[in-house]
Design a protein around this motif. Sequence first.
Motif, mmCIF file in Angstrom:
data_model
loop_
_atom_site.group_PDB
_atom_site.id
_atom_site.type_symbol
_atom_site.label_atom_id
_atom_site.label_comp_id
_atom_site.label_asym_id
_atom_site.label_seq_id
_atom_site.Cartn_x
_atom_site.Cartn_y
_atom_site.Cartn_z
ATOM 1 N N GLN A 104 37.242 62.425 37.791
ATOM 2 C CA GLN A 104 38.150 61.997 36.736
ATOM 3 C C GLN A 104 37.786 60.638 36.152
ATOM 4 O O GLN A 104 38.099 60.347 35.009
ATOM 5 N N SER A 105 37.116 59.806 36.944
ATOM 6 C CA SER A 105 36.948 58.422 36.509
ATOM 7 C C SER A 105 35.502 57.936 36.442
ATOM 8 O O SER A 105 35.196 57.020 35.687
ATOM 9 N N LEU A 106 34.608 58.530 37.240
ATOM 10 C CA LEU A 106 33.258 57.984 37.339
ATOM 11 C C LEU A 106 32.160 59.005 37.074
ATOM 12 O O LEU A 106 30.986 58.710 37.280
ATOM 13 N N ALA A 107 32.529 60.204 36.667
ATOM 14 C CA ALA A 107 31.526 61.269 36.532
ATOM 15 C C ALA A 107 30.811 61.228 35.185
ATOM 16 O O ALA A 107 30.487 62.261 34.617
ATOM 17 N N ASP A 108 30.544 60.033 34.655
ATOM 18 C CA ASP A 108 29.743 59.934 33.442
ATOM 19 C C ASP A 108 28.275 60.164 33.808
ATOM 20 O O ASP A 108 27.895 60.165 34.981
ATOM 21 N N HIS A 109 27.453 60.335 32.801
ATOM 22 C CA HIS A 109 26.052 60.687 33.038
ATOM 23 C C HIS A 109 25.338 59.648 33.900
ATOM 24 O O HIS A 109 24.645 59.997 34.863
ATOM 25 N N SER A 110 25.500 58.370 33.583
ATOM 26 C CA SER A 110 24.746 57.340 34.301
ATOM 27 C C SER A 110 25.179 57.234 35.756
ATOM 28 O O SER A 110 24.346 57.035 36.648
ATOM 29 N N SER A 111 26.481 57.375 36.026
ATOM 30 C CA SER A 111 26.964 57.291 37.405
ATOM 31 C C SER A 111 26.441 58.455 38.231
ATOM 32 O O SER A 111 25.943 58.277 39.350
ATOM 33 N N LEU A 112 26.550 59.647 37.679
ATOM 34 C CA LEU A 112 26.038 60.824 38.384
ATOM 35 C C LEU A 112 24.527 60.716 38.588
ATOM 36 O O LEU A 112 24.009 61.022 39.666
ATOM 37 N N ARG A 113 23.843 60.278 37.566
ATOM 38 C CA ARG A 113 22.372 60.205 37.628
ATOM 39 C C ARG A 113 21.938 59.243 38.729
ATOM 40 O O ARG A 113 21.000 59.531 39.484
ATOM 41 N N GLU A 114 22.627 58.108 38.828
ATOM 42 C CA GLU A 114 22.214 57.134 39.832
ATOM 43 C C GLU A 114 22.394 57.681 41.245
ATOM 44 O O GLU A 114 21.527 57.516 42.108
ATOM 45 N N ILE A 115 23.503 58.362 41.484
ATOM 46 C CA ILE A 115 23.728 58.955 42.806
ATOM 47 C C ILE A 115 22.710 60.065 43.060
ATOM 48 O O ILE A 115 22.128 60.165 44.146
#
Length: 735
Positions: free
Chosen positions: A490-501
Amino acid sequence: MINAQEIKHQHRQICQALADKRIKDSLDHILNLVKTSHDGDLIDAQYNLEFTYKNILKYTVEGISDPERQTVYNHLIKDVYSLADKTADTLLSKYGSGELFDLRRDLKDNTLSQGIDDYISTLAGVELKKMVDPAAENDEELQNLRLVIFQLIWIKPSHVATDMDQLKSLFKNQQVPWYDKATFVSALTLSLTHCFSTEYIQLLMDLVKHPHDQVNARAATGLLLALFKYDARLSLYPDLFTRFFLLLEEKGMQTLIQSITIQLIRTRETERISQKLNDEILPEVVKMHPKLKDKLDLENLLGEGMHEDKNPEWEDFFKDSPTLMSKLEELTQWQLEGADVFLSTFKMLKHFSFFNQIPNWLIPFYPSHPAVNKALEHEDDVFKNTSLLESLSESRFLCNSDKFSLILSVPHMPAMQKDLMGQMFSAELQQMADIEKDEKALQAHQQKLVISNQFIQDLYRLLRVHPYKHQFEDFFNQRMDFHNKWFFKQSLADHSSLREIGEYYFKKNYFEDALEIFHLIHSKQPGSKEIIQKIAYAHQHLENYESALNFYLQADLIDAQSTWIKKKIALCYHHLKNMDKALQFYKEAESLAPDNLHTQASIGHCLLEVKDFEQALKYYFKVEYLDPAHKKAWRPIAWCSFILGKFDQAEKYYHKLLVAEKNKHDLMNLGHVLWCKKDRKEALSYYQKSIRQPDHSIEEFMETFNEDITYLKAQGIDSADIPIMLDQVRYALEK
């Protein structure tokens, strides 16, 4: 009689049932627990909740329209969670054993408000005394009150409003030392490991904005751990989630939370690093004796200097993130990354009485701590050096718990070792300080990340190393799959956040986790060449060759000139036993890079498997020509030469191999060659030598020999002569 483990197990079952929206199952489990408690209020509460739920079901079945039904339903689930928590807490307070439950019973009449009042009053007196006597810092009453406040925060997650108001005031009070506030944040976090508390989560959200980094970084870490653990409940508390969402909107906060997420994910590396340190790095000399899996050792032909793995064209996703950029190959690189490299070193130094108190596992290290003063009171100037202790306090390379372990061990060291360590440590800390200054300039949140990382390591030691660790609920037993959590989506699943993980998982070879994220990114942005390649690569390493092939073929459509992709497609076809296709793509790769050793050797392997020994031999000779020092090509050259009846050539290469290394397969194969050359006596000698190799046996020899009988017959060995030779081998071994 019910025990603590059974109570916890049933509570977990209830929470899982609620997360799955199996309300009846959860109410049935609670009924069993409330009956065991013999508590009338709990029994009545369970009855009322079940009655309410039956009415909701009844109205739903009858088709009665109620716009508030979902609200009532969610409120009911919250109440069932609350009753489950209260019931389990009541039973554990009665039947639980260990420090947590002993303290609950001992401090049941104490209030947090009174403890804080006593602490503030005593602290004011100590501050006055310190003006004339610095040793007043060691005031025993003040230390005891710090301990009591920690314990009350830890064991009582539900407090009356006045207690919470007092606790909030404590964190705002500028007279309270930062290290006490940081320790009390640790108590909030530790409490949330075993019990849900909206009050504590709200307070952690407040403290994320505290002006002192030691407080706000720990609060951010504790908050993230709590949200992860209680993710299934968060959708029931929209106000709580809204606060978190707004918190992320503040400058730099999303970056900080994202970085702490990676730090928490990284804890799964800790045991692996400890094992690697113990098994490979710490021993002075490590000798590797790789087992050869097959007689030709074809995998090793693609070894040194010829191994192709991750695409060299991929960008280094972490090049701008110093804390996440290195591979787990060297100790210094691990340190720079922030990995927990000292667990195995310091876990044996937790026997000091200092660690008998839970808060001391989580307190920040500071030079004026009473335990530090006492440990160094008889030491010389090296360890009493203020700058050394300050540097140790600021160093990122040891967590707080290990810093205390180090100082507490100083009085027990031999004098020579102590002096040497003091000198080396002073120099090392200066180098570390220089590195840290450079890193702080690179990353605005570096200091907060150092603090959060050390706090995570402190928690890890408490939950994994403490003698009574079984008494704690271990955060780190969870998978840490943030990308699957509701609050994260809901809050952090943007492309860059997902990509980094995803990139972190990929870099550390956790391919199943990386795949989950890369597939999600691919569904949103299907045209990314690099993501498609990495999905394929992850599938390949999980031995999902059909899936890997599918994505490699997609990548080939995007970039038809990539030799790396061509060879990966060929490799997948090879694993799928489609040698014609494998050869086709290896030949395409060869046309793009004619002199690539890996390609030449791979084509040779394929030709060998389809038994085209003449063509295979040509490619292996080309490998030798392109790299004369590459001895691994000799083995398949020798074998192909034998199959083709070129015995002198085969003998020459087997002798070259045996000069470099005595190999059981080479000895056996040389025996084959000599037998075919009619030199039966020498053949028998090499068969004996093969069997007598340390990693060989007569049984293994016979198994391999039987596989080669077809080739021996093809080279003119009489079938009737084979059992005679084998009996000769057996008799010869008896001499």
